[in-house]
Scaffold this motif. Structure first.
Motif, PDB file in Angstrom:
ATOM      1  N   THR A 142       0.812  -1.197   0.000  1.00 61.14           N
ATOM      2  CA  THR A 142       0.000   0.000   0.000  1.00 61.14           C
ATOM      3  C   THR A 142       0.857   1.264   0.000  1.00 61.14           C
ATOM      4  O   THR A 142       0.656   2.158  -0.814  1.00 61.14           O
ATOM      5  N   ARG A 151      -8.193   9.547  -3.644  1.00 60.97           N
ATOM      6  CA  ARG A 151      -8.595   8.808  -2.448  1.00 60.97           C
ATOM      7  C   ARG A 151      -9.777   9.533  -1.858  1.00 60.97           C
ATOM      8  O   ARG A 151      -9.659  10.713  -1.502  1.00 60.97           O
ATOM      9  N   GLN A 220      -0.376  -0.210  -7.107  1.00 59.65           N
ATOM     10  CA  GLN A 220      -1.700   0.240  -6.668  1.00 59.65           C
ATOM     11  C   GLN A 220      -2.777  -0.709  -7.191  1.00 59.65           C
ATOM     12  O   GLN A 220      -3.702  -1.080  -6.481  1.00 59.65           O
ATOM     13  N   GLU A 221      -2.603  -1.106  -8.470  1.00 58.83           N
ATOM     14  CA  GLU A 221      -3.592  -1.974  -9.097  1.00 58.83           C
ATOM     15  C   GLU A 221      -3.607  -3.345  -8.409  1.00 58.83           C
ATOM     16  O   GLU A 221      -4.668  -3.879  -8.074  1.00 58.83           O
ATOM     17  N   ASP A 223      -2.495  -4.062  -5.464  1.00 53.26           N
ATOM     18  CA  ASP A 223      -2.897  -3.882  -4.077  1.00 53.26           C
ATOM     19  C   ASP A 223      -4.425  -3.816  -3.945  1.00 53.26           C
ATOM     20  O   ASP A 223      -5.010  -4.475  -3.087  1.00 53.26           O
ATOM     21  N   ARG A 224      -5.042  -3.050  -4.838  1.00 51.12           N
ATOM     22  CA  ARG A 224      -6.511  -2.945  -4.810  1.00 51.12           C
ATOM     23  C   ARG A 224      -7.147  -4.297  -5.070  1.00 51.12           C
ATOM     24  O   ARG A 224      -8.125  -4.674  -4.433  1.00 51.12           O
ATOM     25  N   SER A 227      -6.795  -6.470  -2.034  1.00 51.85           N
ATOM     26  CA  SER A 227      -7.690  -6.000  -0.970  1.00 51.85           C
ATOM     27  C   SER A 227      -9.123  -6.387  -1.265  1.00 51.85           C
ATOM     28  O   SER A 227      -9.879  -6.751  -0.354  1.00 51.85           O
TER      29      SER A 227
END
Lengths: 462, 462
Positions: A142, A151, A220-221, A223-224, A227
């Motif tokens: 993250t 965000r 980021q991709e 990680d998302r 998640s």
């Protein structure tokens, strides 16, 4: 640069058509460039400037900022903060206190001025510096993503440009700007990254910044995605407690099926358990999730206290639970009749009104009840259940201890301590969802009843 | 340090009980420490030293290495490489050529000496430096994982220790070691990372190395998990081609259902398509996967050429395919009778032997056939199908073009160019899986037949 900016806005969908955007405008090159480009791109903007109460020049700068915004026909709003005092009182560094003050001011101003988005002027440099700082201080995926382009309501439309580019843009256009204190008055760490580390990386690869940017977007991709998977797994493992009174404790306790949770791949387990704890506004570090991972796999029972000590994760042979530790403070308030009584803290509301009795008897345990008003004594209020409370459940003849009734209803200790008990001068008359007292039951001769409903506050009201 | 090393070996399972391990032993502090610690921990080790042909002292160093190994009763094997010449001939830097030479030598020596594992003396410093180098040059999650503790047969048992620790270990024990050329003769980039970047990061956070190590292990875990998901998704999307002759082309072409592949989350799509191309020994960079992602989502047909230009990814409305572009070279070899004829390159084998004819007629298209040896002319051989080839399929009366028969059998162009056609002096007599020629069919009067089987080489034989 303007063309690229327009294309980027279009492709990213960062700012929806018709949105009103509050722009954090310090008067530095970055935010001057951002403000102007958004304006030229036809976005409905408001410039928001916070005086940090730190430097002598700040008064002049604020006036010059206002003048520049006026010259572009942009509404200007300003505020003042005493950042040095905040820093001392909150025990934070100046940099962190300044950030807190700015975002607080931006959020408030955006709310007042009906702006749906807040745009900040972070550049590629800030992004890359943040990545390296996080990397140095210890981070998972993250933090490695650096500064997200969006965000919640905050957007960073010029993350694709470098600091040098924003400066050149202002100079070419002959705009006034000052050297952003947030850039020159650097923390020791950020200055090292900026002036010592990044130049070395660029000497190894002149395109090091782009390489880092690309990694950030990839990370980021991924990680998302991870998640999202973890959240789905968490939802499938959740065990509902407190039945229809679930909303009473959903921000203080949450339970999962141990078998399902421990059957997850470790990557998802780690993320899932962190999400669960974050929902209670605490956090787990890597070591804590490691202890949970191995503990839940191998020990019958155990517990781990989350960072800050307010949340504990416990496991039994069947369950894994996360709950806030601090006890609920006892409360006592009058019930508004007719009308609504809301508890923002607990997230529920009472609605009470008098109406003609339709001869339908109230049930013993529901979230809505009918009370014969003539049978109650004095003002109605609600409070925490007390240890001496007794009630006579509808249809029964004897008194019972309220604590036993609550316990038999299957409520968790947290729910028992948060359930508001409606009382009159004599004592408890209604424990929502648990028990209505025989003493206040409407009779065939009753014509007017007091209807009381207990419900979660709808998200729109919170 | 020895205790920690033993615990780490036990907990990680890096070296299974009873394994024989080849240790890459340069004579530097890192590998001296590794060699000694493994020995003391009771691992069956062999020391392998490669003379790089680069420095004058290397002769002496090799002798001293041998002496040290002997003093510990460790078998010693050495080799020589001309790294400067390799570097020139292969067009690589000295560092890269040295690495190629070392790993080549280690693999060969491990094979000859029956070692199941190769241990290299990479330290925490190498690990962290590699992470930062990859980060600077551009990497995804995989490069960010740094140096893996285990990859295939190569293990790095002292990745948990710093370079300073290995040095101290050698000095405390009074071991001879020299300054590892791989440490002092650094490439420009690695030297920058080591002497300029890392000290800055440590001044921000004295525990920066540990923070990076922790990130690396987290990233490795998440990377493996995502790759596993992508591989599973890929397998579910795969469309089998060439039927039972699939093995003929599985390392040159692979096809997927477009709908399934494009329905994957982008994170998995990117990884899946990269895995598919990597199986063909090529690679896709981030931009190429981005083009594929958007192209396959929006355009009816298209193609992207992978790095190096030898593999192309193409899509049609139904399929996504990846295939090697370079045409198969025509081939022609004698068939060994009786016995086996293997093609390592293509991964198949013929087995041919004579046996009593059991009067079971051969089928037209199978991977095993029976041929009446008396009806064939001269030596049997196999070769690529030629454009003028004709055959008379079993049970038919007329000649047909072999190219038409191959095409009707549904084989892909790659499979057609790789299928070995068994011929005699007159011409084709058997195209495995496609056609047996009427001319060589056994008759009722036949007593001996030649049985020929065509099959994939079993993995153990490759």
């Amino acid at each position: 640069m303007l063309d690229r900016f327009r294309r980027h806005l279009g492709a990213s969908g960062l700012i929806p058509e018709g949105a009103r955007v509050l722009v954090g405008y310090s008067g530095g090159a970055d935010s001057t460039c951002l403000l102007h480009m958004l304006r030229v791109a036809g976005v409905d903007v408001v410039a928001a400037h916070l005086h940090h109460g730190q430097r002598e020049e700040a008064d002049t700068e604020m006036r010059l900022c206002e003048a520049f915004a006026e010259s572009l026909d942009i509404p200007f709003v300003s505020g003042r903060a005493d950042v040095p005092r905040m820093s001392q009182e909150l025990g934070m560094g100046l940099e962190e206190a300044g950030r807190e003050a700015r975002y607080g001011f931006f959020r408030q101003a955006a709310y007042q001025l009906d702006c749906q988005l807040i745009a900040t002027a972070h550049t590629r440099n800030d992004h890359v510096e943040t990545m390296l700082l996080n990397l140095t201080r210890g981070t998972g995926l993250t933090g490695l993503g650096g500064i997200p382009e969006r965000r919640e309501e905050i957007v960073r439309p010029i993350l694709i440009f470098s600091r040098e580019q924003t400066r050149a843009y202002c100079e070419e256009n002959g705009f006034w700007f000052h050297d952003d204190p947030a850039n020159s008055d650097l923390s020791f760490s950020r200055a090292r990254i900026r002036h010592r580390v990044l130049p070395e990386l660029r000497s190894i690869n002149p395109a090091a910044d782009s390489a880092l940017m690309r990694l950030a977007s990839l990370v980021q991709e991924e990680d998302r995605f991870l998640s999202g998977m973890a959240a789905a797994a968490l939802e499938q493992s959740e065990i509902s407690v407190n039945g229809e009174l679930k909303f009473l404790t959903e921000d203080v306790e949450v339970y999962f099926d141990r078998g399902r949770l421990s059957g997850l791949p470790p990557v998802l387990f780690r993320r899932a358990i962190r999400l669960a704890v974050e929902a209670l506004e605490a956090s787990l570090d890597h070591e804590q999730t490691s202890i949970l991972l191995s503990g839940i796999a191998s020990q019958e029972r155990g517990s781990v206290t989350a960072d800050g000590g307010e949340v504990v994760v416990e496991w039994t042979p069947e369950l894994v639970g996360a709950r806030r530790l601090q006890p609920t403070q006892p409360f006592r308030y009058a019930l508004t009749i007719p009308g609504e009584t809301m508890s923002d803290e607990f997230g529920w509301q009472f609605t009470a009104f008098e109406e003609a009795y339709d001869q339908v008897s109230p049930a013993r345990a529901e979230l809505s009840t009918r009370i014969d008003r003539r049978k109650t004594k004095g003002t109605l209020y609600f409070r925490t259940a007390g240890s001496g409370d007794t009630m006579r459940p509808l249809g029964f003849s004897g008194q019972r201890k309220l604590s036993d009734l609550l316990s038999e209803s299957g409520l968790t200790p947290a729910a028992r301590s948060r359930l508001p008990i409606v009382c009159d001068l004599v004592g408890p008359i209604w424990a929502p969802g648990v028990c209505l007292d025989e003493r206040v039951r409407p009779e065939a001769s009753t014509d007017l009843v007091l209807t009381v409903r207990f419900a979660r506050i709808s998200p729109n009201d919170r």
